[in-house]
Design an enzyme around this catalytic site. Sequence first.
Site, PDB file in Angstrom:
ATOM      1  N   GLU A 287      31.521  -1.772  26.453  1.00 28.84           N
ATOM      2  CA  GLU A 287      31.085  -1.427  25.103  1.00 28.84           C
ATOM      3  C   GLU A 287      31.410   0.020  24.743  1.00 28.84           C
ATOM      4  O   GLU A 287      31.825   0.318  23.632  1.00 28.84           O
ATOM      5  CB  GLU A 287      29.571  -1.639  25.044  1.00 28.84           C
ATOM      6  CG  GLU A 287      29.028  -1.472  23.663  1.00 28.84           C
ATOM      7  CD  GLU A 287      27.522  -1.527  23.717  1.00 28.84           C
ATOM      8  OE1 GLU A 287      26.920  -1.110  22.739  1.00 28.84           O
ATOM      9  OE2 GLU A 287      26.977  -1.976  24.731  1.00 28.84           O
ATOM     10  N   ASP A 288      31.219   0.937  25.713  1.00 33.01           N
ATOM     11  CA  ASP A 288      31.302   2.364  25.367  1.00 33.01           C
ATOM     12  C   ASP A 288      32.596   3.044  25.816  1.00 33.01           C
ATOM     13  O   ASP A 288      32.780   4.223  25.569  1.00 33.01           O
ATOM     14  CB  ASP A 288      30.113   3.120  25.986  1.00 33.01           C
ATOM     15  CG  ASP A 288      28.791   2.629  25.414  1.00 33.01           C
ATOM     16  OD1 ASP A 288      28.834   1.992  24.353  1.00 33.01           O
ATOM     17  OD2 ASP A 288      27.740   2.867  26.024  1.00 33.01           O
TER      18      ASP A 288
END
Length: 746
Positions: free
Chosen positions: A92-93
């Site tokens: 996600e990051d």
Amino acid sequence: MDNLTPKEIADEEMINQAFHELLNDYLSTKHRKKVEIITKAFNFANQAHKGIKRRSGEPYIMHPIAVASIVCNEIGLGSTSICAALLHDVVEDTDYTVEDIENIFGPKIAQIVDGLTKISGGIFGDRASAQAENFKKLLLTMSNDIRVILIKIADRLHNMRTLGSMLPNKQYKIAGETLYIYAPLANRLGLYKIKTELENLSFKYEHPEEYAEIEEKLNATAAERDKVFYEFTAPIRTQLDKMGLKYRILARVKSIYSIWNKMQTKHVPFEEIYDLLAVRIIFEPRNIEEELNDCFDIYVSISKIYKPHPDRLRDWVSHPKANGYQALHVTLMGNNGQWIEVQIRSERMNDVAEQGFAAHWKYKEGGGSEDEGELEKWLKTIKEILDDPQPDAIDFLDTIKLNLFASEIFVFTPKGELKTMPQNSTALDFAFSLHTDIGSHCIGAKVNHKLVPLSHKLQSGDQVEILTSKSQRVQPQWEVFATTARARAKIAAILRKERKANQKIGEEILSEFLKKEEIRPKETVIEKLRKLHNAKNEEELLAAIGSKAIILGEADKNELKEKQTSNWMKYLTFSFGNKEKPQEEKEPQEKEKINPKQILKLTEESLQKKYIMAECCHPIPGDDVLGYVDENDRIIIHKRQCPVAVKLKSSYGNRILATEWDTHKELSFLVYIYIKGIDSMGLLNEVTQVISRQLNVNIRKLAIETEDGIFEGKIQLWVHDVEDVKTICNNLKKIQNIKQVSRVEE
């Protein structure tokens, strides 16, 4: 390493120490020791998140390590889950993809990480909630691999533990969502310890003052509770020693959130909550076959010492709850004249109670199978709901939530088969649980051979026979009777189908009608008809025409014919005289821009002009409140625990604003106060004296009734804020025969 700053060196040390603690915890569990893959996952995640900080200022990797440690210690999962927890934010990051994870760590870990990777947008569109959509994704993956949800709960638990460093509006959103979704989920999966901590933490951020107050009172009464516990358990210990069992006895104190909840629902003060203390006996069975008998032997021997409550024996040993919970609960009368609940469990049952389904993996050989059947059933229901896309985020969350609360009852079919149903299930729910066809054609039921309506609530032990008829169709009011997620979802789907069919017929009828009257079918025509028949939208209007609820006739003709002339007039006036009008209408657009990160000040002036007090919970100055920005950019003020606000926090979290009161007793607000006590001469006079004379408060409405010497009443009055309400309640409590005073919703 040489060119690192002292801060970076300290961070490195902190990270390595945290990881070593995690490894040591893992090595002390019963799982197969796969240290290499965990170390590999840690190094990969550490590299990916390098240099990134959390809001609190600590290195980001500390969060995945903390989550992995919760997964390992508090939920008891193995290496696959620990790796997935360490990697859960990488996709996600950072720039890594699920494919990268699959190539390095294999498909299983990649699948879990994918399930944990959040998504935004989706079937609800932007207006509704990415949160509900995330939740949906989570459940979809969960029905393939339960570990996804367990890691997600661990992630949420760590976020709640570190919520202090977030902005207030974020805190409400996260705390609200936790109470609404994650605590019930943890409960459903049998993670009682985590459920309790999630509830307490949410409550602490939503109602900080009340939390502190209850905590203080609990601490103040702790010594007395210890004394009661010691005196109550001493004879029990003697008895258990005689039986030659290995055991431990623990005191369980009711959680702060449960206490507050009980105070709210029962309208009682802290001092009147009598089940603060429960006793837990955890024993090692003589051998695994005897486990069940040992529970009952302990029950028999302790009920010789203290008298048991006849209606309060809960046997979850023979019938485990759907989340696997097993225990024998009895309520005994202590020597101090108070009922005390005693929970009897074996060490295995205790593990299952604390760690839920995760503990089943530990005891795979012995009897985990039938409970897993229950979990499978629940996951299947969720799958069914997910297959039927619901247009509204809140509906969807509600439907799932119905299924999360695991209190259940046992009912029998006419042939004597045992079925587990959620508590409060009705005959209609039972019909749908058997088969959709039976549900959609049922006309009534026989419970214990007596005829009952579909809305009849079932009790544990009922024998239920469903009566059907081919001509029966699903009725809209069934949505009100149905309480289980499955029945509600099915009924809604069938009604939606019918509505669509009716809309089609309605369209044909309407176009025939317009053709016949020689009216051009335009937007304005439909709008006019919609207003005439009070329909919410075009779909509702067409469905009503299609189902013959609306029959087009003279009134519609007149409305439409008259409309065409008036429209022409409107254009005339617009283009000549009223030049300023369009200008005026534009004005409200220039509203102040709301910054969701700032705390909204609620002053007397803004309450009168800008903000709207919610009709559902009637907040007054001093209540714990929040703001919600609706579709028309109006700000509505809700109490934080109002059921509507709870749903909004979970479904539209990004529209929640933190607020604080800044009022000075100028405006008055209506509140309801409930009083109850023993009837006596002149009591009403005393009540009104206290309110009107002593406190100068204006009473708007007073309703009191007496029955068998007990009176109950509701007073509606004007007050400035919560301080006033407290003063009024405290002064009313001083009247001799009044036993209960509390502020209530209407």
